[in-house]
Write an enzyme that holds these catalytic residues in place. Sequence first.
Site, PDB file in Angstrom:
ATOM      1  N   CYS A 205      41.313 -38.615  20.649  1.00 47.40           N
ATOM      2  CA  CYS A 205      41.290 -37.227  21.125  1.00 47.40           C
ATOM      3  C   CYS A 205      42.109 -37.170  22.415  1.00 47.40           C
ATOM      4  O   CYS A 205      42.999 -37.992  22.621  1.00 47.40           O
ATOM      5  CB  CYS A 205      39.863 -36.708  21.305  1.00 47.40           C
ATOM      6  N   HIS A 206      41.810 -36.233  23.303  1.00 42.43           N
ATOM      7  CA  HIS A 206      42.583 -36.102  24.538  1.00 42.43           C
ATOM      8  C   HIS A 206      42.190 -37.164  25.560  1.00 42.43           C
ATOM      9  O   HIS A 206      43.032 -37.918  26.067  1.00 42.43           O
ATOM     10  CB  HIS A 206      42.389 -34.700  25.130  1.00 42.43           C
TER      11      HIS A 206
END
Length: 246
Positions: A205-206
């Site tokens: 993810c981020h």
Amino acid sequence: MLTNTLCRPVTRIKISPFRPSWAPMVHRAVAARVQAGERVVKVAHILLNEGQTDLADEIEGKLIAGTASFDEMARQHSKCGSAKKGGELGWLSRGTFFPQFEAAAFAAPLGGLARAITGRGLHLIKVLGERYQSSVQQMPAEELAELLTNPAMREDVQLVDVREEWEWQTARIAGFQLLPLSNFSTWAPNVRSVLDPEKEVVVLCHHGVRSMQMAQFLVQEGFTNVKNVTGGIDSYSRVDPSVPFY
């Protein structure tokens, strides 16, 4: 499911200065919570009002004597929606429910009964099963970079990106399948068809928080080799300059 042709940006660009100061702390906290061989228990409960101790004693007496089943008592007396399923709540791991409930459930033996009082009321708990599930492994960005550049290592590894579509359009890594966590209800029921539980899964993810949630879900679903990219694509961008920060 989504099938996209992925491509990397060829130049490094600074799209946004947004990089929360708390991100490194979150990365460390997530990594610290990962434990090997976590014990989980399958539980059912009968939820009563906190003051209904006499009724709890009566129900417990019938269960111990074998004159009534837990399923029957739950359907008859529990005020929880799970009463329709005989009180069954499913598999419980630590840190996911009321602490008082967890303490009682994990202290009880398999097949045993326990009680707990929470903000919802008085719970009569039965432990239906137990197992030790695989733990989520942490994968540093450098290790991911090595994996992606080595065809032999890359073979049979399933790469999953749980960010939003706009994030994926902003910065992405070739080979990752997009399964936004925000669309969980859409793909989760068939996740064992979308991904192979017997093969390695790497989740991104981020910053590594949403991917950790996804990784924990996969482990609970019986996936045996799940890795979370620590620090997410934000950390990977520092290893591979072709992937932009955002």
